[in-house]
Scaffold this motif. Structure first.
Motif, PDB file in Angstrom:
ATOM      1  N   ILE A 114       2.263   1.703  -3.524  1.00  0.00           N
ATOM      2  CA  ILE A 114       1.248   2.194  -4.466  1.00  0.00           C
ATOM      3  C   ILE A 114       0.956   3.670  -4.220  1.00  0.00           C
ATOM      4  N   LEU A 115       0.825   4.053  -2.937  1.00  0.00           N
ATOM      5  CA  LEU A 115       0.564   5.461  -2.628  1.00  0.00           C
ATOM      6  C   LEU A 115       1.710   6.363  -3.066  1.00  0.00           C
ATOM      7  N   LEU A 116       2.952   5.928  -2.841  1.00  0.00           N
ATOM      8  CA  LEU A 116       4.090   6.725  -3.283  1.00  0.00           C
ATOM      9  C   LEU A 116       4.149   6.802  -4.804  1.00  0.00           C
ATOM     10  N   GLY A 151       8.626   4.125  -4.379  1.00  0.00           N
ATOM     11  CA  GLY A 151       7.351   3.407  -4.362  1.00  0.00           C
ATOM     12  C   GLY A 151       7.469   2.027  -4.954  1.00  0.00           C
ATOM     13  N   LEU A 196       0.822  -1.213   0.000  1.00  0.00           N
ATOM     14  CA  LEU A 196       0.000   0.000   0.000  1.00  0.00           C
ATOM     15  C   LEU A 196       0.856   1.262   0.000  1.00  0.00           C
ATOM     16  N   LEU A 197       1.936   1.272   0.781  1.00  0.00           N
ATOM     17  CA  LEU A 197       2.824   2.436   0.766  1.00  0.00           C
ATOM     18  C   LEU A 197       3.459   2.624  -0.608  1.00  0.00           C
ATOM     19  N   VAL A 250       1.631   6.528  -6.975  1.00  0.00           N
ATOM     20  CA  VAL A 250       0.551   7.386  -7.475  1.00  0.00           C
ATOM     21  C   VAL A 250       0.787   8.833  -7.072  1.00  0.00           C
ATOM     22  N   GLY A 251       1.252   9.044  -5.829  1.00  0.00           N
ATOM     23  CA  GLY A 251       1.511  10.405  -5.364  1.00  0.00           C
ATOM     24  C   GLY A 251       2.630  11.089  -6.111  1.00  0.00           C
ATOM     25  N   LYS A 262       9.220  13.597  -9.890  1.00  0.00           N
ATOM     26  CA  LYS A 262       8.483  12.355  -9.697  1.00  0.00           C
ATOM     27  C   LYS A 262       9.329  11.098  -9.758  1.00  0.00           C
TER      28      LYS A 262
END
Length: 140
Positions: free
Chosen positions: A27-29, A46, A24-25, A31-32, A39
């Motif tokens: 994926i969040l990183l 991520g 989850l971390l 996408v973020g 980026k």
């Protein structure tokens, strides 16, 4: 029906939580990273977090355990460990309080007749795993 009698509780230990958190971390990183200027670095981090999570899920799988009327069966890395109820002298609880949380988690530790200790890596507290709490507290 097993040799140990009726099944009271069957479950998995808490080892899979780390894998899910890393995925989850990651994926969040990942996408973020699309919402900031630099980026590439966040996408790499991520991706590494997601790979660590996949590694934990695939190769560090959780153990299974079953609590029967007359014994406890732990499945550790494909091998079964059977502990008859007569070998268990008492059950102690290791309590762990997470910072900034009012809830204390308890992990049961089986004390055998030969003074060996076996930790069951399944937590319970006043909110979660109430059925496991009832079974383990009324076991002896």
């Amino acid at each position: 029906m097993n040799d140990f009698g009726e099944l009271l509780y069957a479950g998995k230990t808490d080892n899979n939580k780390n894998g899910f958190v890393f995925i989850l971390l990651g994926i969040l990183l990942f996408v973020g990273a699309n919402f900031i200027y630099a980026k590439m670095m966040l996408m790499v981090i991520g991706g590494v977090f997601a790979l660590i999570g996949l590694y934990l899920l695939l190769f560090k799988r959780s153990e299974k355990f079953s609590i029967y009327e007359n014994g406890i069966v732990l499945t550790l890395k494909g091998q079964e460990l059977s502990i008859p109820k007569a070998q268990i002298s008492q059950i102690e609880y290791q309590n762990i309080k997470v910072r900034r949380s009012p809830v204390v988690n308890y992990y049961p530790i089986l004390i055998l007749n030969d003074q060996n200790k076996v930790l069951i890596n399944k937590s319970f507290n006043s909110i979660v795993n109430q059925d496991f709490k009832k079974v383990i507290e009324s076991y002896l």
